[in-house]
Design a protein around this motif. Structure first.
Motif, PDB file in Angstrom:
ATOM      1  N   ALA A 169      73.542  60.508  50.575  1.00 31.67           N
ATOM      2  CA  ALA A 169      74.025  59.376  49.783  1.00 31.67           C
ATOM      3  C   ALA A 169      74.224  58.119  50.613  1.00 31.67           C
ATOM      4  O   ALA A 169      74.405  57.027  50.052  1.00 31.67           O
ATOM      5  CB  ALA A 169      75.341  59.748  49.111  1.00 31.67           C
ATOM      6  N   GLN A 170      74.177  58.231  51.943  1.00 38.77           N
ATOM      7  CA  GLN A 170      74.433  57.068  52.805  1.00 38.77           C
ATOM      8  C   GLN A 170      73.151  56.334  53.190  1.00 38.77           C
ATOM      9  O   GLN A 170      73.210  55.356  53.936  1.00 38.77           O
ATOM     10  CB  GLN A 170      75.149  57.520  54.084  1.00 38.77           C
ATOM     11  CG  GLN A 170      76.389  58.347  53.855  1.00 38.77           C
ATOM     12  CD  GLN A 170      77.365  57.701  52.899  1.00 38.77           C
ATOM     13  OE1 GLN A 170      77.655  56.514  53.019  1.00 38.77           O
ATOM     14  NE2 GLN A 170      77.858  58.476  51.944  1.00 38.77           N
ATOM     15  N   GLY A 171      72.021  56.786  52.668  1.00 38.03           N
ATOM     16  CA  GLY A 171      70.744  56.229  53.092  1.00 38.03           C
ATOM     17  C   GLY A 171      70.638  54.717  52.935  1.00 38.03           C
ATOM     18  O   GLY A 171      70.296  53.996  53.875  1.00 38.03           O
ATOM     19  N   LYS A 172      70.956  54.202  51.737  1.00 40.62           N
ATOM     20  CA  LYS A 172      70.820  52.765  51.499  1.00 40.62           C
ATOM     21  C   LYS A 172      71.785  51.957  52.347  1.00 40.62           C
ATOM     22  O   LYS A 172      71.432  50.915  52.909  1.00 40.62           O
ATOM     23  CB  LYS A 172      71.044  52.465  50.019  1.00 40.62           C
ATOM     24  CG  LYS A 172      69.940  52.987  49.103  1.00 40.62           C
ATOM     25  CD  LYS A 172      70.183  52.570  47.652  1.00 40.62           C
ATOM     26  CE  LYS A 172      69.058  53.067  46.764  1.00 40.62           C
ATOM     27  NZ  LYS A 172      69.273  52.684  45.336  1.00 40.62           N
ATOM     28  N   ALA A 173      73.043  52.436  52.471  1.00 38.45           N
ATOM     29  CA  ALA A 173      74.037  51.708  53.257  1.00 38.45           C
ATOM     30  C   ALA A 173      73.647  51.674  54.732  1.00 38.45           C
ATOM     31  O   ALA A 173      73.733  50.629  55.381  1.00 38.45           O
ATOM     32  CB  ALA A 173      75.410  52.342  53.085  1.00 38.45           C
ATOM     33  N   VAL A 174      73.230  52.818  55.291  1.00 36.21           N
ATOM     34  CA  VAL A 174      72.836  52.869  56.692  1.00 36.21           C
ATOM     35  C   VAL A 174      71.625  51.989  56.933  1.00 36.21           C
ATOM     36  O   VAL A 174      71.549  51.254  57.930  1.00 36.21           O
ATOM     37  CB  VAL A 174      72.546  54.322  57.118  1.00 36.21           C
ATOM     38  CG1 VAL A 174      71.904  54.359  58.499  1.00 36.21           C
ATOM     39  CG2 VAL A 174      73.824  55.139  57.107  1.00 36.21           C
ATOM     40  N   ASP A 175      70.665  52.026  56.018  1.00 35.51           N
ATOM     41  CA  ASP A 175      69.471  51.201  56.161  1.00 35.51           C
ATOM     42  C   ASP A 175      69.839  49.720  56.195  1.00 35.51           C
ATOM     43  O   ASP A 175      69.287  48.948  56.990  1.00 35.51           O
ATOM     44  CB  ASP A 175      68.509  51.485  55.002  1.00 35.51           C
ATOM     45  CG  ASP A 175      67.067  51.170  55.362  1.00 35.51           C
ATOM     46  OD1 ASP A 175      66.643  51.543  56.474  1.00 35.51           O
ATOM     47  OD2 ASP A 175      66.382  50.544  54.549  1.00 35.51           O
ATOM     48  N   ARG A 176      70.786  49.324  55.348  1.00 37.20           N
ATOM     49  CA  ARG A 176      71.218  47.920  55.345  1.00 37.20           C
ATOM     50  C   ARG A 176      71.918  47.556  56.652  1.00 37.20           C
ATOM     51  O   ARG A 176      71.682  46.486  57.223  1.00 37.20           O
ATOM     52  CB  ARG A 176      72.144  47.656  54.163  1.00 37.20           C
ATOM     53  CG  ARG A 176      71.443  47.571  52.819  1.00 37.20           C
ATOM     54  CD  ARG A 176      72.339  46.907  51.774  1.00 37.20           C
ATOM     55  NE  ARG A 176      73.572  47.663  51.554  1.00 37.20           N
ATOM     56  CZ  ARG A 176      73.689  48.619  50.634  1.00 37.20           C
ATOM     57  NH1 ARG A 176      72.648  48.939  49.869  1.00 37.20           N
ATOM     58  NH2 ARG A 176      74.830  49.265  50.476  1.00 37.20           N
ATOM     59  N   PHE A 177      72.785  48.450  57.134  1.00 31.75           N
ATOM     60  CA  PHE A 177      73.504  48.148  58.368  1.00 31.75           C
ATOM     61  C   PHE A 177      72.557  48.066  59.557  1.00 31.75           C
ATOM     62  O   PHE A 177      72.702  47.186  60.408  1.00 31.75           O
ATOM     63  CB  PHE A 177      74.579  49.200  58.616  1.00 31.75           C
ATOM     64  CG  PHE A 177      75.881  48.889  57.962  1.00 31.75           C
ATOM     65  CD1 PHE A 177      76.750  47.967  58.513  1.00 31.75           C
ATOM     66  CD2 PHE A 177      76.232  49.498  56.772  1.00 31.75           C
ATOM     67  CE1 PHE A 177      77.952  47.671  57.899  1.00 31.75           C
ATOM     68  CE2 PHE A 177      77.435  49.209  56.152  1.00 31.75           C
ATOM     69  CZ  PHE A 177      78.302  48.291  56.717  1.00 31.75           C
ATOM     70  N   VAL A 178      71.612  48.984  59.638  1.00 29.84           N
ATOM     71  CA  VAL A 178      70.642  48.940  60.726  1.00 29.84           C
ATOM     72  C   VAL A 178      69.848  47.639  60.665  1.00 29.84           C
ATOM     73  O   VAL A 178      69.622  46.976  61.685  1.00 29.84           O
ATOM     74  CB  VAL A 178      69.706  50.165  60.674  1.00 29.84           C
ATOM     75  CG1 VAL A 178      68.540  50.001  61.638  1.00 29.84           C
ATOM     76  CG2 VAL A 178      70.476  51.441  61.000  1.00 29.84           C
ATOM     77  N   ARG A 179      69.433  47.265  59.465  1.00 28.27           N
ATOM     78  CA  ARG A 179      68.673  46.022  59.317  1.00 28.27           C
ATOM     79  C   ARG A 179      69.513  44.818  59.720  1.00 28.27           C
ATOM     80  O   ARG A 179      69.056  43.950  60.473  1.00 28.27           O
ATOM     81  CB  ARG A 179      68.199  45.865  57.863  1.00 28.27           C
ATOM     82  CG  ARG A 179      67.428  44.559  57.632  1.00 28.27           C
ATOM     83  CD  ARG A 179      66.809  44.517  56.246  1.00 28.27           C
ATOM     84  NE  ARG A 179      67.808  44.517  55.193  1.00 28.27           N
ATOM     85  CZ  ARG A 179      68.059  45.529  54.385  1.00 28.27           C
ATOM     86  NH1 ARG A 179      67.388  46.658  54.519  1.00 28.27           N
ATOM     87  NH2 ARG A 179      68.983  45.449  53.431  1.00 28.27           N
ATOM     88  N   TRP A 180      70.754  44.767  59.245  1.00 26.46           N
ATOM     89  CA  TRP A 180      71.615  43.628  59.569  1.00 26.46           C
ATOM     90  C   TRP A 180      71.912  43.553  61.066  1.00 26.46           C
ATOM     91  O   TRP A 180      71.906  42.463  61.652  1.00 26.46           O
ATOM     92  CB  TRP A 180      72.920  43.724  58.775  1.00 26.46           C
ATOM     93  CG  TRP A 180      72.761  43.452  57.321  1.00 26.46           C
ATOM     94  CD1 TRP A 180      71.738  42.763  56.712  1.00 26.46           C
ATOM     95  CD2 TRP A 180      73.628  43.872  56.274  1.00 26.46           C
ATOM     96  NE1 TRP A 180      71.925  42.732  55.356  1.00 26.46           N
ATOM     97  CE2 TRP A 180      73.072  43.405  55.051  1.00 26.46           C
ATOM     98  CE3 TRP A 180      74.820  44.607  56.234  1.00 26.46           C
ATOM     99  CZ2 TRP A 180      73.676  43.630  53.822  1.00 26.46           C
ATOM    100  CZ3 TRP A 180      75.421  44.834  55.009  1.00 26.46           C
ATOM    101  CH2 TRP A 180      74.856  44.356  53.814  1.00 26.46           C
TER     102      TRP A 180
END
Length: 246
Positions: free
Chosen positions: A59-70
Motif C-alpha cells: 500500500a506504500q507504493g505510490k507514497a514511496v514513489d513520490r518521496f523518492v521522486r521528490w
C-alpha cells in the motif's frame, strides 16, 4: 558495524597511505556532503515504518514513489552546484586551508545524495521481516567501497581515483538497494527510472547553466545564483513533502 565500516574505515586507510592532511580533507568532504542524510532519516523512517506496519508494504507504493521522486529532484540541483563549485566553492566558504576538499566533495556528493534517499527505506523492509536484504546491501556497500579504496591506494594510485571508484561502488549499491526494495514490494519500477533520468537532467542542466553564467559573471555571483536556485527548488519540494507527511 557495517555502516561504521563504510564511513570510518576509509579514514584509517587514507591515513595509512597518505599524509594526515589528506585524511582531514576527505573527512571534511564526507561530513559536509552527508549531513542531509540525518535529516531525512529522522523525518521519514518512523512515518513509513508506522504506515507499513499498519497498512502493509504494497500500500506504500505510490507514497514511496513520490518521496523518492521528490528527494531526487530536490538533491539534483545541489549535485550540479557542488560539482561546478569544486575547490573554488570550498575555498570561498571555508578558506584556502581546505584546498582539495571541494574536489573530493564533488565526487562524493552523488553517493551522498543517493544515501539520503535510501537510508530510511530499510524501515520498509523491517516492517515485513526482510532485514536480511538491508544486511546484504550494507555488506556490499561497506566491503566493496572500502576494498576498492584500499586496493587503489595500496597500488600507488591517487586519492582522487580511489574516491571516484569508491563513489561508483556506493552509487551502484544504493541504486541497487532501491531497485531491490521496489521488487520486494511489487511496485512498478518505471516511475523510478523516470525519476532518475529527470534528476540527471536537472543536475546536468544546473551544471551547464552555471558554466555558461561564469562566462558573463564573477565566480561569487555565479555561486550566489546557483545556491539561490537550488535552495528555492529544495524549499518547494520540502513544502510538498511536509504536506504529504501531514
Amino acid at each position: 558495524m557495517l555502516s561504521l565500516l563504510r564511513e570510518r574505515a576509509p579514514i584509517f586507510i587514507i591515513g595509512a597511505f597518505g599524509p594526515p592532511a589528506l585524511v582531514g580533507l576527505y573527512s571534511q568532504a564526507w561530513r559536509l556532503t552527508h549531513f542531509p542524510s540525518g535529516l531525512t532519516s529522522a523525518a521519514l523512517r518512523p512515518v513509513f515504518f508506522h504506515r507499513t506496519a499498519s497498512e502493509g508494504l504494497a500500500a506504500q507504493g505510490k507514497a514511496v514513489d513520490r518521496f523518492v521522486r521528490w528527494l531526487l529532484l530536490a538533491s539534483s540541483p545541489w549535485i550540479g552546484f557542488v560539482a561546478f563549485g569544486n575547490d573554488a566553492l570550498f575555498n570561498l566558504l571555508l578558506g584556502g586551508q581546505w584546498q582539495g576538499a571541494g574536489h573530493l566533495a564533488a565526487v562524493l556528493v552523488l553517493p551522498a545524495a543517493l544515501f539520503t534517499i535510501t537510508n530510511w527505506m530499510d524501515r520498509l523492509l523491517d516492517a515485513v521481516g526482510r532485514q536480511d536484504v538491508n544486511l546484504k546491501v550494507e555488506m556490499v556497500a561497506g566491503l566493496g567501497s572500502v576494498g576498492v579504496l584500499w586496493v587503489v591506494l595500496a597500488a600507488g594510485g591517487s586519492l582522487t581515483l580511489a574516491v571516484v571508484l569508491q563513489s561508483g561502488t556506493l552509487v551502484l549499491s544504493y541504486v541497487g538497494f532501491i531497485w531491490i526494495c521496489y521488487g520486494i514490494a511489487g511496485w512498478p519500477r518505471w516511475g523510478l527510472v523516470v525519476s532518475l533520468c529527470g534528476a540527471c537532467a536537472i543536475g546536468g542542466s544546473m551544471y551547464v547553466c552555471l558554466v555558461i553564467l561564469r562566462l558573463a559573471l564573477s565566480q561569487a555571483s555565479v555561486f550566489l545564483v546557483g545556491a539561490a536556485s537550488a535552495a528555492l527548488s529544495t524549499i518547494a519540494i520540502l513544502a510538498m513533502v511536509r504536506k504529504e507527511l501531514q
